[in-house]
Design a protein around this motif. Sequence first.
Motif, PDB file in Angstrom:
ATOM      1  N   MET A   1      -4.885   8.338  -6.167  1.00  0.00           N
ATOM      2  CA  MET A   1      -3.643   7.966  -6.769  1.00  0.00           C
ATOM      3  C   MET A   1      -2.840   6.813  -6.615  1.00  0.00           C
ATOM      4  O   MET A   1      -2.556   5.809  -7.526  1.00  0.00           O
ATOM      5  CB  MET A   1      -2.799   9.094  -6.671  1.00  0.00           C
ATOM      6  N   ILE A   2      -3.003   6.329  -5.378  1.00  0.00           N
ATOM      7  CA  ILE A   2      -2.498   5.226  -5.173  1.00  0.00           C
ATOM      8  C   ILE A   2      -3.409   3.968  -5.384  1.00  0.00           C
ATOM      9  O   ILE A   2      -2.617   2.849  -5.832  1.00  0.00           O
ATOM     10  CB  ILE A   2      -1.964   4.862  -3.562  1.00  0.00           C
ATOM     11  N   LYS A   3      -4.407   4.078  -5.582  1.00  0.00           N
ATOM     12  CA  LYS A   3      -5.301   3.078  -6.052  1.00  0.00           C
ATOM     13  C   LYS A   3      -5.175   3.016  -7.517  1.00  0.00           C
ATOM     14  O   LYS A   3      -5.150   1.605  -8.138  1.00  0.00           O
ATOM     15  CB  LYS A   3      -6.839   3.185  -5.868  1.00  0.00           C
ATOM     16  N   LYS A   4      -5.197   3.771  -8.131  1.00  0.00           N
ATOM     17  CA  LYS A   4      -4.851   3.753  -9.640  1.00  0.00           C
ATOM     18  C   LYS A   4      -3.461   3.227  -9.844  1.00  0.00           C
ATOM     19  O   LYS A   4      -3.435   2.408 -10.925  1.00  0.00           O
ATOM     20  CB  LYS A   4      -4.864   5.311 -10.204  1.00  0.00           C
ATOM     21  N   ALA A   5      -2.697   3.435  -9.009  1.00  0.00           N
ATOM     22  CA  ALA A   5      -1.328   2.995  -9.275  1.00  0.00           C
ATOM     23  C   ALA A   5      -1.275   1.406  -9.060  1.00  0.00           C
ATOM     24  O   ALA A   5      -0.681   0.656  -9.902  1.00  0.00           O
ATOM     25  CB  ALA A   5      -0.199   3.552  -8.266  1.00  0.00           C
TER      26      ALA A   5
ATOM     27  N   ILE B   1       7.600  -2.513 -17.080  1.00  0.00           N
ATOM     28  CA  ILE B   1       7.137  -1.192 -16.767  1.00  0.00           C
ATOM     29  C   ILE B   1       8.180  -0.325 -15.823  1.00  0.00           C
ATOM     30  O   ILE B   1       8.952  -1.290 -14.834  1.00  0.00           O
ATOM     31  CB  ILE B   1       5.787  -1.200 -15.819  1.00  0.00           C
ATOM     32  N   SER B   2       8.172   0.900 -15.593  1.00  0.00           N
ATOM     33  CA  SER B   2       9.100   1.530 -14.727  1.00  0.00           C
ATOM     34  C   SER B   2       8.542   2.542 -13.968  1.00  0.00           C
ATOM     35  O   SER B   2       7.232   2.889 -14.066  1.00  0.00           O
ATOM     36  CB  SER B   2      10.363   2.174 -15.416  1.00  0.00           C
TER      37      SER B   2
ATOM     38  N   PHE C   1       8.336   1.565  -5.067  1.00  0.00           N
ATOM     39  CA  PHE C   1       7.552   0.999  -6.534  1.00  0.00           C
ATOM     40  C   PHE C   1       8.103  -0.084  -6.596  1.00  0.00           C
ATOM     41  O   PHE C   1       7.549  -1.023  -7.158  1.00  0.00           O
ATOM     42  CB  PHE C   1       7.688   2.203  -7.447  1.00  0.00           C
ATOM     43  N   ILE C   2       9.518  -0.120  -6.809  1.00  0.00           N
ATOM     44  CA  ILE C   2      10.216  -1.712  -7.263  1.00  0.00           C
ATOM     45  C   ILE C   2       9.914  -2.626  -6.347  1.00  0.00           C
ATOM     46  O   ILE C   2       9.637  -3.572  -6.977  1.00  0.00           O
ATOM     47  CB  ILE C   2      11.780  -1.055  -7.485  1.00  0.00           C
ATOM     48  N   GLU C   3      10.101  -2.411  -5.083  1.00  0.00           N
ATOM     49  CA  GLU C   3       9.557  -3.577  -4.164  1.00  0.00           C
ATOM     50  C   GLU C   3       8.385  -3.997  -4.202  1.00  0.00           C
ATOM     51  O   GLU C   3       7.940  -5.226  -4.292  1.00  0.00           O
ATOM     52  CB  GLU C   3      10.058  -3.080  -2.707  1.00  0.00           C
ATOM     53  N   TYR C   4       7.265  -3.179  -4.542  1.00  0.00           N
ATOM     54  CA  TYR C   4       5.961  -3.602  -4.624  1.00  0.00           C
ATOM     55  C   TYR C   4       5.732  -4.235  -5.690  1.00  0.00           C
ATOM     56  O   TYR C   4       5.001  -5.423  -5.808  1.00  0.00           O
ATOM     57  CB  TYR C   4       5.070  -2.151  -4.717  1.00  0.00           C
TER      58      TYR C   4
ATOM     59  N   LYS D   1       7.321   9.461  -3.483  1.00  0.00           N
ATOM     60  CA  LYS D   1       7.283   9.738  -2.244  1.00  0.00           C
ATOM     61  C   LYS D   1       5.918   9.214  -1.737  1.00  0.00           C
ATOM     62  O   LYS D   1       5.609   8.696  -0.543  1.00  0.00           O
ATOM     63  CB  LYS D   1       7.259  11.239  -1.925  1.00  0.00           C
ATOM     64  N   ILE D   2       4.727   9.656  -2.427  1.00  0.00           N
ATOM     65  CA  ILE D   2       3.399   9.292  -1.734  1.00  0.00           C
ATOM     66  C   ILE D   2       3.187   7.901  -1.701  1.00  0.00           C
ATOM     67  O   ILE D   2       2.381   7.448  -1.038  1.00  0.00           O
ATOM     68  CB  ILE D   2       2.287  10.165  -2.515  1.00  0.00           C
TER      69      ILE D   2
END
Length: 532
Positions: free
Chosen positions: A429-433, A445-446, A473-476, A463-464
Amino acid sequence: MYKIMLADDEGIVIESLQFIIEKNFSGKCQVEFAKTGRNVIELAEHFRPDIAFMDIQMPGINGIDAMKEIRKSNPGILFIVLSAYDKFDYAQKAINLGVIEYLNKPVSQKVIVEVLERAMKMVDENREKRSNDLIIKEKLEIVVPIIENGFIYSIMFQEHFTEDIDNYRNMLGITEDYGYMLALVSGESQKGNYMTNAVGTSIKAQMNYQKIRELVKEEYPCIIGSIMSNKIAVFVPCEKKKLDYNERIDLIEKSRNLARKLKNNLGISFRIGIGSIRPLNESMESYNEALNSLLNTTGSVAHVDDVTPRYNNEEGYPVDIEKSVLNSLKEGNTADCIRQANVFFDWMSEKYLSGDMNVKLKVLELVLFAEHEVFLSGGSNYVFSGREDYLAAVTEFKDITALKNWFISKLTEASHNIVIKKEENSNSMIKKAQDYILQNFKKDISLDDISRELDISPYYFSKIFKDHTGTNFIEYLTNVRIEKAKILLQDNERSMKEICGEVGYSDPNYFSRIFKKYTGKTPTEYKEGGAV
């Protein structure tokens, strides 16, 4: 406006005080007076003064006794003693009654004004505190039901984040690890074992929800959920694991009384089911017991122990340990699962002979259950013939240590597979994100956009994502944009406006502020001077 009471048997003293108050606090005070102890007490009851000037020696009831009596009905009153007697015992008694000043006659106007100003300030502070307390109470009336409903939802639907449940417990002051559930089911009338017009009465119950909460809490020290259809789930914390007979009878009587009070006060009929005491993580089972107990009887109140046949384990059977093994397995808590499995196996080996078939069958039962959980979690594919040697292997074990090692190894493998599958799902899931961010960072994007793309809730994704990347997410996303901007700034052919648009910012000023925050330089300074 301050209410001031004057208590003195000398008319000249009362007139003097009235003059001083009117001269220095005109329009701010309402003044009443009395000349005997009994009249002072009676005046205080209907006048409800904020401040009272009290003489010690008055006809009939003396000032000390009058103050004691007044304090009973008006605990917030401020007393100022004004007396010709300076005896220590009078002063000591006055201090014990909360008198703010003990003045000996005669007293100058300046002293009277100073003491009265101090008393008025104390009245203002008390009023403000009272007002703030009421505001807080009003807010709690709104907030507490929300917190209680969150707790009910978490324990009934087996919230996996124990930290969240612990937070609810701390906020609500719940220290007990056990409790039982009540199911309050409303209706227009009872027909057999169900309630009629569930929809209509649920609307009426919703309109009277606050009153229902008040009536329920009068009977039980409990946590109350919201109205779901025509049902309300209630959790009652308990320190003990089982009620004795008399306690169960008292509980049923309380519930019958509650049903009557709800009917008399609100005109809504309720049936109340009572589940058994269970650990917090089994609260849903207690609630289901409460509902089923109502299905198995036509009474207005039903306790699961009265109407539902209960299974009983043999004396000494470690049912809690067995449950802990299975629960830890489902959660992927390998260390706890194996620790509890060792305890459970040791109990079996101590109670039964090493070659006892019952031990072997229980081992096989738990291993098959564990592997079934792995299959449900997606940690393995179901292969029909994949366990064909299990029965033979278990029955042939002659050494108890070998059987235990096989048992522990199978549970360890099952738990690891569940953990690995959870990690694989999260990593995937993280890789897809991350891929989605790299492909779309130029767009606006949000968190909601990317959660929708992954088909999971924003809360869970957030969380994950932070657990795996160490940043939100925003910082990344911002870091990705800044790194891309650094590369583009090395191209002298591109304008600042073009670069700004290329990395997802429509406002150059905002882009400049963000860039400086992350790099220590403005985009122009970075372009001219290179990297920091």
